[in-house]
Design a protein around this motif. Structure first.
Motif, PDB file in Angstrom:
ATOM      1  N   UNK A  19      30.490 -49.921  -5.418  1.00 40.22           N
ATOM      2  CA  UNK A  19      29.712 -50.703  -4.610  1.00 40.22           C
ATOM      3  C   UNK A  19      29.562 -52.043  -4.000  1.00 40.22           C
ATOM      4  N   UNK A  20      30.177 -52.986  -6.159  1.00 38.64           N
ATOM      5  CA  UNK A  20      30.654 -54.412  -5.692  1.00 38.64           C
ATOM      6  C   UNK A  20      31.586 -54.433  -5.925  1.00 38.64           C
ATOM      7  N   UNK A  21      32.791 -53.375  -5.927  1.00 40.99           N
ATOM      8  CA  UNK A  21      33.448 -53.669  -5.713  1.00 40.99           C
ATOM      9  C   UNK A  21      34.240 -53.725  -4.175  1.00 40.99           C
ATOM     10  N   UNK A  22      33.692 -52.570  -3.987  1.00 39.27           N
ATOM     11  CA  UNK A  22      33.823 -51.889  -1.919  1.00 39.27           C
ATOM     12  C   UNK A  22      32.791 -52.220  -1.314  1.00 39.27           C
ATOM     13  N   UNK A  82      38.134 -51.568   5.030  1.00 39.83           N
ATOM     14  CA  UNK A  82      38.430 -50.561   5.898  1.00 39.83           C
ATOM     15  C   UNK A  82      39.735 -51.216   5.957  1.00 39.83           C
ATOM     16  N   UNK A  83      40.164 -52.559   5.093  1.00 38.54           N
ATOM     17  CA  UNK A  83      41.786 -52.872   5.162  1.00 38.54           C
ATOM     18  C   UNK A  83      41.835 -53.162   3.517  1.00 38.54           C
ATOM     19  N   UNK A  84      43.144 -53.181   3.857  1.00 39.21           N
ATOM     20  CA  UNK A  84      44.294 -53.659   2.010  1.00 39.21           C
ATOM     21  C   UNK A  84      42.904 -54.809   1.857  1.00 39.21           C
ATOM     22  N   UNK A  85      43.510 -55.113   0.394  1.00 34.70           N
ATOM     23  CA  UNK A  85      42.938 -56.473  -0.318  1.00 34.70           C
ATOM     24  C   UNK A  85      44.169 -57.555  -0.140  1.00 34.70           C
ATOM     25  N   UNK A  86      44.225 -58.478   0.519  1.00 39.86           N
ATOM     26  CA  UNK A  86      44.910 -58.646   0.335  1.00 39.86           C
ATOM     27  C   UNK A  86      44.994 -60.248  -0.131  1.00 39.86           C
ATOM     28  N   UNK A  87      46.307 -60.760  -0.947  1.00 42.70           N
ATOM     29  CA  UNK A  87      46.068 -62.161  -2.150  1.00 42.70           C
ATOM     30  C   UNK A  87      46.410 -63.424  -1.647  1.00 42.70           C
ATOM     31  N   UNK A  88      45.734 -64.822  -1.004  1.00 47.94           N
ATOM     32  CA  UNK A  88      45.744 -65.272  -0.549  1.00 47.94           C
ATOM     33  C   UNK A  88      46.824 -66.252  -1.775  1.00 47.94           C
ATOM     34  N   UNK A 114      49.724 -64.274   0.499  1.00 46.37           N
ATOM     35  CA  UNK A 114      51.104 -63.756  -0.321  1.00 46.37           C
ATOM     36  C   UNK A 114      51.520 -62.340  -0.685  1.00 46.37           C
ATOM     37  N   UNK A 115      50.410 -61.099  -0.391  1.00 49.11           N
ATOM     38  CA  UNK A 115      50.267 -60.242  -0.272  1.00 49.11           C
ATOM     39  C   UNK A 115      49.016 -59.289  -0.303  1.00 49.11           C
ATOM     40  N   UNK A 116      49.639 -58.220   0.117  1.00 48.33           N
ATOM     41  CA  UNK A 116      48.438 -57.154   0.368  1.00 48.33           C
ATOM     42  C   UNK A 116      48.315 -55.937  -1.227  1.00 48.33           C
ATOM     43  N   UNK A 117      47.854 -55.530  -0.849  1.00 51.02           N
ATOM     44  CA  UNK A 117      47.495 -54.289  -1.887  1.00 51.02           C
ATOM     45  C   UNK A 117      46.759 -53.416  -0.649  1.00 51.02           C
ATOM     46  N   UNK A 118      47.607 -52.401  -0.767  1.00 51.52           N
ATOM     47  CA  UNK A 118      46.943 -50.547   0.177  1.00 51.52           C
ATOM     48  C   UNK A 118      45.802 -49.810  -0.632  1.00 51.52           C
ATOM     49  N   UNK A 125      41.021 -45.395 -13.303  1.00 41.47           N
ATOM     50  CA  UNK A 125      40.928 -44.937 -11.697  1.00 41.47           C
ATOM     51  C   UNK A 125      42.157 -45.143 -10.537  1.00 41.47           C
ATOM     52  N   UNK A 126      41.503 -44.660  -9.475  1.00 45.01           N
ATOM     53  CA  UNK A 126      42.355 -44.433  -8.319  1.00 45.01           C
ATOM     54  C   UNK A 126      41.286 -45.513  -7.355  1.00 45.01           C
ATOM     55  N   UNK A 127      41.735 -46.507  -6.844  1.00 45.13           N
ATOM     56  CA  UNK A 127      40.761 -47.558  -5.837  1.00 45.13           C
ATOM     57  C   UNK A 127      41.541 -47.832  -4.387  1.00 45.13           C
ATOM     58  N   UNK A 128      41.475 -46.930  -3.352  1.00 45.98           N
ATOM     59  CA  UNK A 128      42.007 -46.853  -1.723  1.00 45.98           C
ATOM     60  C   UNK A 128      41.395 -48.205  -1.160  1.00 45.98           C
ATOM     61  N   UNK A 129      41.709 -49.082  -0.616  1.00 45.89           N
ATOM     62  CA  UNK A 129      41.012 -50.324  -0.116  1.00 45.89           C
ATOM     63  C   UNK A 129      40.933 -50.309   1.626  1.00 45.89           C
ATOM     64  N   UNK A 130      42.438 -50.361   2.028  1.00 51.00           N
ATOM     65  CA  UNK A 130      42.612 -49.273   3.561  1.00 51.00           C
ATOM     66  C   UNK A 130      43.799 -49.642   3.744  1.00 51.00           C
ATOM     67  N   UNK A 131      43.948 -50.025   4.902  1.00 47.64           N
ATOM     68  CA  UNK A 131      45.197 -50.187   5.834  1.00 47.64           C
ATOM     69  C   UNK A 131      44.969 -51.448   6.822  1.00 47.64           C
TER      70      UNK A 131
END
Lengths: 1050, 185, 236
Positions: A19-22, A82-88, A114-118, A125-131
């Motif tokens: 819940x903290x992470x997502x 719901x979106x990808x994690x984006x690194x600025x 800089x980039x995104x992580x879906x 573990x496997x974490x889905x951030x989003x698209x």
């Protein structure tokens, strides 16, 4: 605090962490490793915190570790549900409000992304951030991350290292849980052995085997130690690993403790890493509170206590026996093995020591099995390794790559090569225990064995890139200075041996070394390597031995020529500019003389250093610009244009007569020796000039009817007006040089004739033979090589130039041909097979050609020339290329594609390089090298035939004017020494008295550039295209000099 | 810690005050019997000294209360680079001499700094490569460190525990000047 | 496991006791392996590296003073490489401090000097460091001249291990290493020194000496230390 005692409480904690992470609201996590903090991440965090509070928006703000791309710090992770994690990247505090605005609108500021992580594989573990946000590249599409595989760094930069719940959320402590439930220590050790995990501290010993020794040891208690005393200069991966993910270390140690029966754990961490210490303390405390450390861990009756000791700054404590002595309250002096720590370690009890990164690999292997681990890396060295890629490389940062990845991938693909387009010379791996690997060996896979074969080691993962500005003797000296000061002093080879090694290396860098020193240094290094007590001493000679093996010529340069090409060894150069100048002009002197308003003295100074100052003032590649210390403040001093100004102010002026007489009066008394110089180009002219000044009788032969060589016949008038050249040659005549024109060697006069008539002969013939590429259609009418074309134009002879011209090539001859053709009224296209930055031509020339209307097609490799029915050129076809792998020169190799471009034209000029016509040299007793050039002694320029010397293009292939003249000057010095048996060179220069103080306030003005004529106007004729500096501008440039030639304490 | 407990510039011989003894006793008890005890105790003593050094009297007391021979304590205190046996300046400028910093010109920074503050090498009898020197007025200590592990920011300088990255001579001069002015105001 | 093992030293078959070091086994049969930091009865430290030997099947050189014998081991104590390295190490010692034999109390009774003669060290190729090392002559009976100290740490060990006083240790590191008395005191001010003189007797050079001797007069009895330890061991 809720202790985890069963699966239910374990899962409960995981849920809380997820819940903290997502969270249900957007999350911002600022990368706050030490490197981020050093780049201002702390103020970025506070800016976000303030803005969020002010606006009262619902955004979760967290701290995280470092994602590895240090060159792009501070990094900020933004996640919108719901979106990808984006690194600025490179986020500044004042970006915070705008970023929050974007987030509120469900967007991402594109300029900072800089980039995104879906989705992310945490391994455990496997974490889905989003698209979404498809316009932002995926993380592994960014060059710096491409090819990286994050096993060790699986959590770094993604979770909050201070929050155990987030660690649990990504599968933390699951491997421990599994190991405790399975309760089969032997099986775990078998798995580690099957995975062939090797110690990541450097030595690469099998971890599983070490654990087995400890498990079998009988005495109690048993100790586990984590070596986090990362002391290699240039390496900081352990720091980031701990700062970003401290619990992974604790979990690894817990598993190790359980399976080996250890009950006490110690993490020995550098005191210089305060943040890592802080994060570890927090993590240990949290793990204790949650029942993961201490008594009855996870309710399974297993006990393990973990404490932290701060190392107090001793590199030798990386040696396990020294580290143990240090923990026992003694100085960190290693003790001989046997006994091994597994038998008798800390307080004489069984002990095992592993490096931080080794511990990080444990949980993934336990959870995913050895077969999974073996999928990555090479057979003998499976898995990944984290490297700190630093030094002269564009993208610095932490890189986790599968073992066995070739070095060039690190340097060029990930690192992006050296900044400022410099050439990479070597990579240093393994820190003070490692060695330097030269760029022509960058195909070497990075694993324990391959690096050892080259005399280096992998070490803990430092990778320092060196470019042409780094001196390898200085690098060797630097590392010995380091190990010398870190030597514990216990054994004699290391204590005294390194002291003497340092002595010899210092002597060499000070220009006082001898060939004997080099031999002694080699013997001494081998003794230290073989006889020292511990790893520090045994490996300390590696930097010396590898640089002597791969860069021996640099040592020889320092010893024989007293030269440091990189310009690092200060004692060997007057100043960085002088060192970089092929003619070694005393640049600070003429700048200072001009500054003192002594134009005439300045002219004498310039012309004594360089007999063609007006010509070189226009066409030199100005290497001095790259070395000027002023560039660190704003921009380099425009040294080339100042000597052009000085020369241009005197040559056409009335003072010329008087000054020419003054220079001629410096000529030494006649020696009665006769010298012949073959070739009246810049190389020959320079040599002849100095030989004449030294009092010898000099005759210059040339096949042309006039002097100047390439300067006259290959350089178009708009770059170098010929009246300028004529005046310079007049001065050379005034010091006594004589010429015989229209005389071709081997036709009108033979080498044997010269041998009979002269005491010394200098060969300085230029590269007049065009390299003929094999290309279908070169026999067509309208195809011509560049040099004969330029020569014809300069002589006013007719050429068969058409209206639409294609020039093939990217060097100066290509650009000169293009600009000449433009002036003759043609339409010009240049076709070059590589990228713009790879063009060997002077950058300003390329720009000028484009401004004048030349088109350039990059990345196109000529394929055939098409002719019409009459046998005349109709078009050029070229295959478009894409950039492939890096070659040994550090440039990416052009690879053909299917695409073909067709350029209609009636003329094709080939400017793909020139060669020397060596017909004359055959059967002359001159040794010719495999590459078709004449063999000479590097230091004296003497050929294999007595009395004969050679320089310039003959020994280097096509080069540039200043380099060529440098050889002429050097040859004159050596010929004089041979003829007179004395070293008379420096006595040529009269004493110049001028101010020798560092200016307290160097001129504040910016660099002055030359003005250019309007591009479209100037392209109509051959008048000079640039105007030199004005008097005021030249003075201001002179005032900008920082006077590196003035030494403190002199 | 209160400054009242500080020894003067020249530590007077003789027993420590009751407070100091008490402080050391508690420190010893906290670490007694643990691996790394001596290192941890010395690190804490130094960290809590305003002049960041190990007063000899403290070491004497430590020896008598722990039974660790004085020679061994002295050996440890002089072996590790972190420990100082002399009082340190009010401000510390620390230049990183790591490989990455070296290849990016940290030696020139060090030379500049020494010139700027008027410090010559080897004041502590240390070798030229390992510098720890304090200005005569006690304001600045110049140190070198083997590596900060901040290699991506090379060259790196630490001024009063604040890390500065990509430093050139101009930045260095400005920072030292700023600290000096701050010190005098 | 048998408590006796067979090893070969320079080709000669030798029977040794399990647990013995190579050096002990060699000297028990009268074979000479050079060393300076080793003194029978004190814990070996492997610091001087003069006793390095080649062991068949082992790539690196091993210090014979700390390496235990193993059954079937084949040891080489002399080879061109070993001789070369040993000479180089001795030269380094001479170059490190000021070993001027002519004015030394231990001249002609010095282990360093004797070893150099035996190994044929006739000159020093390395430049001398000429450090300014201190002399402590404060003690009533003894004197410490750091100029002659080779940091073998025999004195440190004999004082800590045999006398139980631990007056001495090594301060600093690298070439800056120096013998220190307690918290860097003058010897006379030492609180733990018993003035037993064991350190002086164990010192292989003229670094520690009794007062009142002129050059060449100081003769040491390091073997008394060994006998003392042996006697103690027998009593226990």
């Amino acid at each position: 605090m809720k202790k985890i005692r069963d699966l239910a409480s374990f899962n409960e904690a995981r849920e809380a962490g997820l819940e903290k992470l997502l969270p249900a609201v957007p999350r911002i996590a600022v990368g706050m490793g030490t490197c981020g903090a050093g780049n201002g991440a702390e103020s970025v965090f506070h800016a976000f915190s303030d803005s969020i509070e002010q606006r009262g928006v619902s955004v979760q703000l967290a701290r995280t570790g470092c994602f590895g791309f240090c060159a792009a710090e501070p990094l900020v992770n933004v996640w919108i549900p719901g979106k990808p994690l984006v690194i600025l990247q490179k986020v500044r505090p004042d970006d915070a409000p705008a970023i929050l605005d974007h987030i509120a609108a469900g967007r991402i500021p594109a300029d900072l992304a800089l980039c995104r992580i879906d989705e992310w594989d945490h391994i455990t573990a496997h974490v889905k951030f989003g698209t979404g946000f498809e316009e932002i590249p995926l993380w592994n599409e960014v060059p710096f991350f491409r090819g990286q595989k994050k096993i060790v760094l699986r959590n770094c930069g993604l979770i909050n290292p201070d929050d155990i719940e987030e660690f649990l959320a990504v599968g933390g402590y699951q491997a421990l849980y599994k190991a405790l439930i399975d309760s089969n220590p032997a099986a775990v050790i078998e798995a580690i052995q099957a995975a062939r995990l090797r110690g990541r501290g450097g030595a690469g010993f099998q971890t599983g085997a070490k654990w087995e020794f400890l498990r079998r040891a009988k005495a109690e208690p048993k100790y586990l130690i984590c070596n986090a005393d990362e002391g290699d200069p240039g390496a900081y991966m352990n720091r980031n690993e701990i700062e970003g993910d401290p619990h992974s270390l604790i979990e690894g140690m817990l598993i190790g403790a359980f399976v080996t029966g250890a009950s006490e754990g110690i993490i020995y961490v550098r005191a210089e890493y305060p943040l890592a210490v802080h994060r570890l303390r927090t993590a240990i405390q949290q793990a204790e509170e949650w029942g993961l450390l201490g008594e009855d861990i996870l309710g399974r009756g297993f006990r393990f206590h973990l404490s932290l000791v701060e190392g107090a700054g001793a590199f030798v404590c990386g040696e396990e026996t020294a580290l143990i002595r240090s923990l026992e309250g003694r100085a960190g002096r290693p003790t001989p093995r046997p006994p091994y720590p597994a038998d008798s370690g800390l307080y004489g009890k069984p002990t095992n020591i592993n490096n931080v990164e080794t511990w990080f690999n444990i949980a993934p292997i336990v959870l995913k099995g050895p077969a999974w681990f073996l999928e990555t890396g090479s057979p003998k060295s499976p898995g990944t390794k984290v490297f700190s890629l630093v030094g002269k490389v564009v993208n610095t940062g932490l890189v986790e790559m599968p073992l066995g990845t070739p070095l060039k991938t690190f340097v060029y693909d990930v690192g992006g090569g050296a900044p400022l387009g410099r050439a990479v010379k070597a990579v240093q791996t393994g820190g003070p225990s490692g060695g330097c690997i030269p760029s022509d060996m960058f195909d070497t896979p990075v694993d324990y064995e391959s690096l050892a074969q080259l005399g280096s080691i992998m070490g803990s993962g430092g990778m320092v890139v060196m470019d042409e500005d780094n001196c390898m003797v200085d690098v060797a000296r630097y590392f010995v200075e380091f190990t010398h000061s870190e030597s514990c002093g216990k054994c004699i080879p290391c204590r005294v041996g390194l002291d003497k090694s340092l002595h010899y290396l210092s002597r060499i860098t000070h220009g006082k070394g001898t060939e004997e020193d080099l031999k002694t240094l080699d013997e001494l290094s081998r003794m230290i390597r073989d006889a020292s007590l511990c790893g520090l001493g045994q490996t300390a000679p590696n930097p010396v031995l590898t640089t002597m093996r791969h860069f021996l010529h640099e040592f020889e340069d320092h010893i024989r020529a007293r030269r440091c090409r990189a310009g690092v060894c200060e004692e060997l150069a007057l100043s960085p500019c002088e060192n970089s100048c092929p003619l070694h002009m005393n640049i600070p002197r003429y700048l200072q003389l001009l500054k003192e308003d002594r134009l005439e003295d300045a002219f004498v100074s310039v012309v004594l250093d360089n007999p063609l100052p007006a010509s070189t003032g226009r066409v030199c590649q100005h290497p001095c610009d790259n070395r000027c210390r002023r560039a660190g403040l704003d921009e380099a001093v425009n040294m080339r244009e100042v000597h052009r100004y000085i020369a241009d102010s005197i040559y056409p002026a009335p003072q010329f007569e008087e000054l020419a007489a003054r220079v001629a009066s410096l000529r030494k008394p006649a020696t009665g020796k006769r010298c012949a110089v073959v070739g009246a180009g810049p190389t020959g002219l320079a040599c002849a000039y100095y030989l004449a000044l030294l009092g010898h009788e000099v005759m210059v032969y040339d096949s042309n009817p006039d002097a100047g060589g390439m300067l006259r016949h290959a350089l178009p008038d708009y770059r170098l007006p010929k009246d300028v050249l004529d005046r310079e040659i007049e001065l050379i005549r005034r010091v006594g040089v004589q010429f015989t024109f229209n005389t071709r060697v081997q036709e009108e006069i033979t080498l044997n004739d010269l041998d009979a008539q002269f005491d010394a002969v200098f060969l300085a013939i230029g590269t007049w033979k065009e390299n003929w590429v094999y290309l279908p259609g070169t026999e067509l009418k309208g195809v011509m090589p560049a040099l004969p074309f330029l020569e014809a134009v300069s002589k006013g002879e007719p050429t068969a130039l058409g209206r639409k011209v294609v020039v093939i090539g990217g060097g100066n001859a290509a650009i000169d041909s293009a600009r000449t053709a433009l002036r003759l009224g043609s339409d010009v296209t240049i076709v070059y097979r590589r990228e713009r930055k790879d063009m060997p031509a002077i950058h300003e020339e390329v720009e000028a050609a484009e401004a004048e209307g030349a088109k350039i097609v990059f990345l196109a490799s000529p394929h055939r020339i098409i002719g019409d029915e009459s046998g005349r050129v109709k078009a050029l076809e070229a295959v478009k290329t894409r950039l492939g792998e890096y070659d040994a020169s550090g440039r990416r190799r052009p690879m053909p594609t299917d695409e073909i471009v067709r350029v209609p034209c009636d003329t094709v000029i080939l400017a793909v390089g020139e060669a020397v016509d060596l017909d004359f040299a055959k059967a002359s007793g001159l040794k010719i090298k495999e590459n078709g050039l004449i063999e000479v002694d590097r230091y004296t320029l003497a050929t294999s035939r007595p009395k004969f010397y050679a320089g310039g293009d003959l020994i280097t292939g096509a080069s540039n004017v200043s380099n060529a003249m440098g050889y002429g000057k050097k040859a004159a010095r050596n010929i004089d020494r041979m003829l007179t048996g004395e070293e008379r060179w420096t006595s040529l220069w009269p004493e110049f008295v001028y101010d020798m103080t560092v200016p307290a306030h160097p001129g504040a003005s910016r660099r002055h550039r030359v003005r250019e004529a309007d591009p479209l106007e100037r392209a109509k004729d051959f008048r000079e295209a640039t105007y030199g500096l004005t008097t005021v501008e030249a003075m201001e440039e002179a005032c900008r000099c920082l006077r590196c030639d003035v030494r403190n304490g002199d | 810690m209160t400054s009242a407990l500080l020894p003067g510039e020249k530590p007077a011989p003789g027993p420590l005050t009751a407070d100091e003894q008490d402080y050391l006793d508690r420190l010893i008890v906290r670490h007694r019997g643990r691996p790394g005890m001596l290192l941890n105790i010395l690190e804490e003593i130094q960290e809590n000294q305003p002049k960041k050094y190990l007063p000899l009297d403290y070491l004497e007391y430590l020896s008598s209360r722990t039974g660790i021979p004085g020679a061994q304590i002295f050996s440890v205190a002089t072996f590790y680079a972190l420990f100082n046996l002399k009082p340190q300046g009010r401000h510390t400028v620390c230049i990183c001499r790591g490989t990455a910093c070296h290849t990016r010109g940290s030696k020139a920074l060090l030379d500049r700094l020494k010139l700027l503050l008027g410090v010559s090498e080897g004041e502590d009898g240390g070798s030229a490569d390992k510098l720890a020197a304090t200005t005569p007025d006690g304001e600045f200590t110049i140190r070198t460190v083997a590596c900060f592990g901040q290699c991506a920011l090379a060259p790196v300088v630490e001024v009063d525990h604040q890390i500065l990255g990509h430093v050139n001579e101009r930045v260095l001069e400005r920072e030292v000047e700023a600290v000096r002015k701050g010190a005098r105001s | 496991m048998p408590d006796r093992v067979s090893i070969r030293i320079d080709g000669e078959l030798i029977h040794a006791k399990l647990g013995q070091t190579i050096l002990e086994a060699a000297s028990a049969t009268g074979k000479f392996i050079p060393s300076l930091c080793h003194l029978k009865g004190l814990k070996p430290v492997g610091a001087c590296r003069l006793c390095l030997v080649e062991v068949a099947g082992v790539g690196r050189l091993l210090p014979s003073c700390t390496t235990p014998v193993q059954d079937g081991m084949a040891v080489t104590t002399r080879s061109e490489r070993l001789d070369h390295y040993r000479r180089m190490i001795l030269e380094l010692i001479f170059a490190e401090r000021n070993h001027i034999c002519a004015v030394c109390v231990s001249n002609n009774h010095c282990e360093l000097q004797a070893l150099a003669k035996r190994l044929g060290v006739t000159h020093v190729r390395f430049p001398y460091s000429y450090p300014k090392a201190p002399v402590d002559a404060t003690h009533r009976q003894f004197v410490l001249d750091q100029n002659r100290c080779i940091l073998c740490t025999r004195c440190v060990r004999v004082c800590a291990e045999v006398e139980g006083a631990h007056v001495w240790d090594v301060g600093g590191r690298g070439v800056g290493s120096r013998l220190v008395c307690e918290l860097n005191r003058n010897w006379a001010e030492s609180r733990s020194c018993t003035s037993c003189g064991k350190c002086v007797q164990s010192c292989p050079t003229g670094a520690l000496a009794a007062k009142g001797y002129a050059a060449e007069e100081m003769v040491k009895r390091a073997e008394t230390i060994s006998r003392l330890v042996e006697a103690k061991g027998a009593r226990a």
